[in-house]
Each structure stands twice: as structure tokens, then as C-alpha cells.
Design an enzyme around this catalytic site. Structure first.
Site, PDB file in Angstrom:
ATOM      1  N   HIS A  36      43.342  30.825  41.894  1.00  0.00           N
ATOM      2  CA  HIS A  36      42.692  31.256  43.053  1.00  0.00           C
ATOM      3  C   HIS A  36      41.311  30.915  43.330  1.00  0.00           C
ATOM      4  O   HIS A  36      40.512  31.887  43.666  1.00  0.00           O
ATOM      5  CB  HIS A  36      43.140  32.631  43.395  1.00  0.00           C
ATOM      6  CG  HIS A  36      44.599  32.892  43.628  1.00  0.00           C
ATOM      7  ND1 HIS A  36      45.372  32.813  44.742  1.00  0.00           N
ATOM      8  CD2 HIS A  36      45.653  33.114  42.542  1.00  0.00           C
ATOM      9  CE1 HIS A  36      46.651  33.216  44.490  1.00  0.00           C
ATOM     10  NE2 HIS A  36      46.927  33.096  43.061  1.00  0.00           N
ATOM     11  N   TYR A 313      42.248  38.380  33.224  1.00  0.00           N
ATOM     12  CA  TYR A 313      41.181  38.251  34.222  1.00  0.00           C
ATOM     13  C   TYR A 313      39.896  38.449  33.672  1.00  0.00           C
ATOM     14  O   TYR A 313      38.758  38.013  33.976  1.00  0.00           O
ATOM     15  CB  TYR A 313      41.226  39.481  35.162  1.00  0.00           C
ATOM     16  CG  TYR A 313      42.587  39.040  36.171  1.00  0.00           C
ATOM     17  CD1 TYR A 313      43.635  38.302  35.990  1.00  0.00           C
ATOM     18  CD2 TYR A 313      42.257  39.543  37.698  1.00  0.00           C
ATOM     19  CE1 TYR A 313      44.840  37.995  37.163  1.00  0.00           C
ATOM     20  CE2 TYR A 313      43.283  38.991  38.671  1.00  0.00           C
ATOM     21  CZ  TYR A 313      44.424  38.575  38.450  1.00  0.00           C
ATOM     22  OH  TYR A 313      45.208  38.150  39.372  1.00  0.00           O
TER      23      TYR A 313
END
Length: 324
Positions: A36, A313
Site C-alpha cells: 500500500h 509493520y
């Protein structure tokens, strides 16, 4: 195939190796997210309906409205990828709760702000981090061989039959006319916890106020690389954008540890609140839309992919902060 011959790293090395594999597949783009990569941020207000209060004491799902930061994005790891070439789109929201209403998260980055992360596909491609890494390595090898998109899909279905629903769903996605005209799904289940400690599995879905719409083929042929961002700017120039947060309530026998599986369609649902998006903003420094940041009153299920995302992440964030 090459990916099947590579030994799996130890579990504590999986997040970094998985991020490496994404880079090997899509290239390294310094300072960008590893998935993303390209997105656009907005500011909005979430007004809870109060219907979820019987299920959880989470502050953002009671009665009081709160501000939110929203990030719409492509799923591609390459920020130069055209909107049309990234089938799945993302919508992540960070609730701006007052100080003192803590949540689990990357403290120096995320603070105390719960997140809902969702995409336009209802299920994920892998059940476990190990399987996800194998899939990234297989996709890398197919890309290096120059396999066509059709051959890559066929090969992935043969190698990873558990991913059939997700791969079929993603391949059938039509380009949205707008970030604001398609639904978004959380993929993972979470436990809502009430004041008495009772837990209920729940999945999220954002339902757009706008009628669901996709890009006609004639427009797709002449659309700009980032037509979705352009459309969002134009749309917000005339009116707010809205979404309803729908909760699907699972039963105790519904799978909560397998994000490749759907729940039955007859499960109870309720509307937990409504989001109004009012303006675009610059992306805040250090924004991490980590779905494991849930806040008190919401707990993580034993979904291995969900729990893995926290460390993955963190790896991605560390690399983009260092500009690598």
C-alpha cells in the site's frame, strides 16, 4: 520451484524475511511502505451509533463522536504503480481518541490510537506467515521468469489451493469509480469484550454512502495513473464522503484463526456508527495503520496473520524511516 527449496527462517525472522520477499518481488522504494505504498489521507468524524456498546466498552464505539484520520491506498508495493494495475484497494482509519484511553501499538509512532484496516477483498491469500512468505517467493520466481499474469494466477492456484477464494476474488475485482464507491472488509476477526469480560468474535465492513460503482471500460482506457486520488479531490470539493461501519457478529464455532475463510452469510449484523470524511490532509509523519492496535475493549484473535502484521509493520516502518 525455487521458493519451495528455500528453508523457512525462524519465526522471529519471518517478518523481516517477508518484507525482503516483497522487495524482491516489487523492488525497493526508499522511504515508502512495503505494501500500500501510495495513498492519500483525509480527516473525518466518526459518530458511533451506540449499538455496539452492549458488546464492547471500547471508547470509540460508545456514544461520543471522535475525529479520525483515513488513508485510502492501492495495495501495490510500487508507488509508481497505476491505480488500474492494483486490483485491491485499502481504507485504513485511525481513531483520534483523547489521551489516556490507551491501546497496544508502536508507542513512539502510533501512540494511543486504535486502527481499523480494511481492503476491498473479503478474505486474505494466506493462513499463516510461513504460507505468505512462500507465496511471495513463488510470485517473485514467476515474475523473474516472465510468466504472464494469467499463468501466474494459474500457477499460484496450483501451488496454494487454500488461496483459491482470495485469488479468485482479487482477480475478479473491477476498478472502482472512486475510493468512496466500494465496500472495504477487515479480513480478520477481532474479539469484542464487554464490561463483564464476555467475548464475541466480530468482523468489520465499511459500507459507502455512495452507490457502489466501478470504472467503465471506456474510461479505464484513458484514466490517469492516480485517477482515484484525482476523483477523491473532486468529490470532496462538492460534498462530504460517508461510510457506515457494519459489524458481523460471529458464533463461537466460526473460524477466527483463518483469514482465508468467510463466515456464513446469515450471521447477525449491526451498524456501529457512521464516518463523515470532510477534507484531504497531508499524511502525518510516522503514521502506521497497524490493525493490531485495537484499544481497550477489543482483543486480537489467534489469527496468525493478524498477529504477524504487528512485527511486519514495524520492520516496514523502520526501513522507511531510515529511507531504505
Amino acid at each position: 520451484m525455487t521458493n519451495m527449496q528455500e528453508p523457512m527462517p525462524a519465526s522471529d525472522k519471518l517478518p523481516a524475511r517477508s518484507v525482503d520477499a516483497i522487495e524482491e518481488l516489487s523492488g525497493t522504494h526508499p522511504g515508502k511502505r512495503r505494501a500500500h505504498a501510495r495513498g492519500i489521507c483525509a480527516k473525518g468524524v466518526f459518530t458511533p451509533s451506540g449499538q455496539a456498546a452492549r458488546l464492547t466498552f471500547a471508547a470509540h464505539l460508545q456514544q461520543t463522536p471522535c475525529e479520525a484520520i483515513i488513508r485510502f491506498s492501492n495495495s501495490a508495493a510500487d508507488p509508481a504503480s497505476r491505480d488500474l494495475m492494483s486490483p485491491a484497494k485499502g481504507m485504513a482509519l485511525q481513531f483520534q481518541l483523547p489521551d489516556g484511553q490507551g491501546a497496544r501499538g508502536v508507542e513512539s509512532v502510533q501512540g494511543e490510537k486504535p486502527v481499523i484496516s480494511a481492503v476491498t477483498a473479503p478474505v486474505f491469500v494466506a493462513r499463516t506467515p510461513e504460507s505468505f512468505l512462500e507465496m511471495m517467493l513463488a510470485a517473485r520466481d514467476m515474475t523473474r521468469r516472465g510468466d504472464s499474469i494469467k499463468d501466474r494466477l494459474k500457477g499460484m492456484l496450483q501451488l496454494f489451493p487454500h488461496a483459491a477464494e482470495a485469488l479468485t476474488s482479487i482477480s475478479s475485482l473491477k476498478p472502482p469509480a472512486s475510493f468512496a464507491s466500494v465496500p472495504y472488509y477487515s479480513i480478520h476477526a477481532f474479539y469484542f469484550v464487554d464490561e463483564n469480560g464476555r467475548r464475541r468474535p466480530v468482523k468489520y465492513e465499511w459500507i459507502p454512502d455512495a452507490e457502489e460503482a466501478h470504472l467503465p471500460l471506456i474510461k479505464a482506457a484513458v484514466s490517469s495513473k492516480d485517477y482515484l486520488e484525482d476523483e477523491l479531490r473532486d468529490r470532496l470539493g462538492t460534498s462530504p464522503i460517508g461510510f457506515t461501519l457494519r459489524l458481523t457478529l460471529g458464533e463461537e464455532w466460526d473460524p477466527v484463526d483463518d483469514c482465508t475463510a468467510r463466515w456464513p452469510s446469515n450471521r447477525e449484523t449491526l451498524e456501529a456508527g457512521h464516518l463523515f470524511i470532510v477534507e484531504l490532509i497531508e499524511e502525518p509523519d510516522g503514521l502506521v495503520m497497524d490493525p493490531t492496535v485495537t484499544g481497550p475493549g477489543i482483543e486480537l484473535t489467534p489469527d496468525p496473520i493478524l498477529n504477524f502484521r504487528h512485527d511486519a509493520y514495524a520492520v516496514s516502518f523502520e526501513r522507511r524511516q531510515k529511507g531504505i
